[in-house]
Design an enzyme around this catalytic site. Structure first.
Site, mmCIF file in Angstrom:
data_model
loop_
_atom_site.group_PDB
_atom_site.id
_atom_site.type_symbol
_atom_site.label_atom_id
_atom_site.label_comp_id
_atom_site.label_asym_id
_atom_site.label_seq_id
_atom_site.Cartn_x
_atom_site.Cartn_y
_atom_site.Cartn_z
ATOM 1 N N ASP A 12 0.810 -1.227 0.000
ATOM 2 C CA ASP A 12 0.000 0.000 0.000
ATOM 3 C C ASP A 12 0.844 1.277 0.000
ATOM 4 O O ASP A 12 0.586 2.199 0.779
ATOM 5 C CB ASP A 12 -0.936 0.034 1.212
ATOM 6 C CG ASP A 12 -1.664 -1.267 1.451
ATOM 7 O OD1 ASP A 12 -1.963 -1.975 0.468
ATOM 8 O OD2 ASP A 12 -1.936 -1.585 2.632
ATOM 9 N N GLU A 183 -10.973 -0.642 -4.263
ATOM 10 C CA GLU A 183 -10.299 0.071 -3.172
ATOM 11 C C GLU A 183 -9.084 0.803 -3.743
ATOM 12 O O GLU A 183 -8.834 0.790 -4.941
ATOM 13 C CB GLU A 183 -9.859 -0.919 -2.085
ATOM 14 C CG GLU A 183 -8.885 -1.977 -2.579
ATOM 15 C CD GLU A 183 -8.652 -3.111 -1.591
ATOM 16 O OE1 GLU A 183 -9.486 -3.298 -0.687
ATOM 17 O OE2 GLU A 183 -7.630 -3.820 -1.738
#
Length: 293
Positions: A12, A183
């Site tokens: 991430d 997402e």
């Protein structure tokens, strides 16, 4: 440049450049994600040699966080550095956690609690409050894109970075969910166009990938213009949840992302990588993943 850029399992990434030094903020990637109880950052002047900055958050300032932190985003505003990250993987309204905000006087931290409560702690327009991305427009306005569970929201930060400025229609938080969104939103402005990118598929496996849409407005709408980062034999699979760097001296864009070894069944085994990202005719070309470039 070699991929992965650092050893170990991380995911991430968000990337920024300050005073000639590049910073990457990342999730400590464990399959048992409840072990992810702080964030690490990496910094480099040449994109080759990276210094690790461990545990950049002062977690004592967040006593309600008990389960996990992940998916950082970061922005400079008025000489201070703000970090937004997800906490506790809340499953419904009323649970403690969501999107947290912290502040520091240096890009590498330490980041201290800013609000003494979550920035967003509830579900709005169906979006789980995770996976934030801070975007500063050319006029200085700072937008926060975020959301899991297939829903993407946007809000505009106020000058104090304590909350949001209403949009002209009175909404504080608007839905901008593009087709196929799962997402991990990420926004770039280039030549007057807004490129919203996002992750699709499942983060635990090789289906993870990145698509994008283009609009003349930061609030969209964003149609799905196609996939730009996906499984590529024999290099890697499951690439996604990315940030970017821009190198003005070379007019070059880089995508900073995590990916998986093909066939590795362990969900947490994700690595940080960087590859070139090229634009053409109002679009983004498919990214070619490399082991070395």
């Amino acid at each position: 440049m070699t991929n992965p850029i650092v050893p170990g399992w991380y995911a991430d990434p968000e990337a920024r450049t300050y005073h000639g030094r590049h910073y990457i903020y990342a999730t400590r990637s464990f399959t048992e994600y409840t072990r992810q109880m702080n964030l690490d950052a990496f910094s480099s002047e040449d994109l080759i040699h990276w210094k690790v900055h461990e545990s950049i958050i002062e977690m004592d300032d967040f006593p309600w966080i008990w389960r996990a932190v992940w998916a950082p985003t970061q922005i400079e505003h008025n000489g201070r550095y703000y970090l937004v990250f997800a906490s506790n993987d809340i499953q419904k309204d009323g649970e403690a956690g969501g999107l947290e905000i912290a502040v520091a006087d240096a890009p590498e931290g330490p980041y201290r609690g800013y609000l003494h409560r979550p920035l967003i702690g509830e579900f709005i327009h169906g979006a789980q409050p995770i996976d934030a991305h801070l975007f500063k427009d050319d006029d200085g306005a700072i937008y926060l894109y975020y959301g899991g569970w297939g829903h993407c929201n946007v809000c505009r930060m106020n000058e104090e970075m304590t909350g949001f400025v209403p949009f002209p229609d009175g909404q504080l938080i608007r839905s901008v969910t593009p087709p196929g969104y799962v997402e991990g939103p990420c926004m770039i402005r280039k030549d007057g166009l807004y490129y919203l990118m996002w992750s699709m598929g499942g983060w635990t496996n090789g289906t993870y990938r990145v698509a994008y849409g283009v609009s003349g407005n930061p609030l969209g709408p964003f149609d799905n213009q196609g996939t730009i980062l996906e499984r590529q034999e024999p290099v890697a699979e499951g690439p996604g949840h990315h940030g970017y760097l821009y190198l003005p001296d070379r007019d070059e864009w880089l995508i900073v992302y995590h990916r998986r070894i093909i066939g590795d069944p362990e969900p947490g085994n994700r690595m940080l990588c960087i590859d070139r990202m090229e634009f053409a005719a109002g679009g983004i070309k498919p990214v070619i993943m490399t082991d070395r470039w």
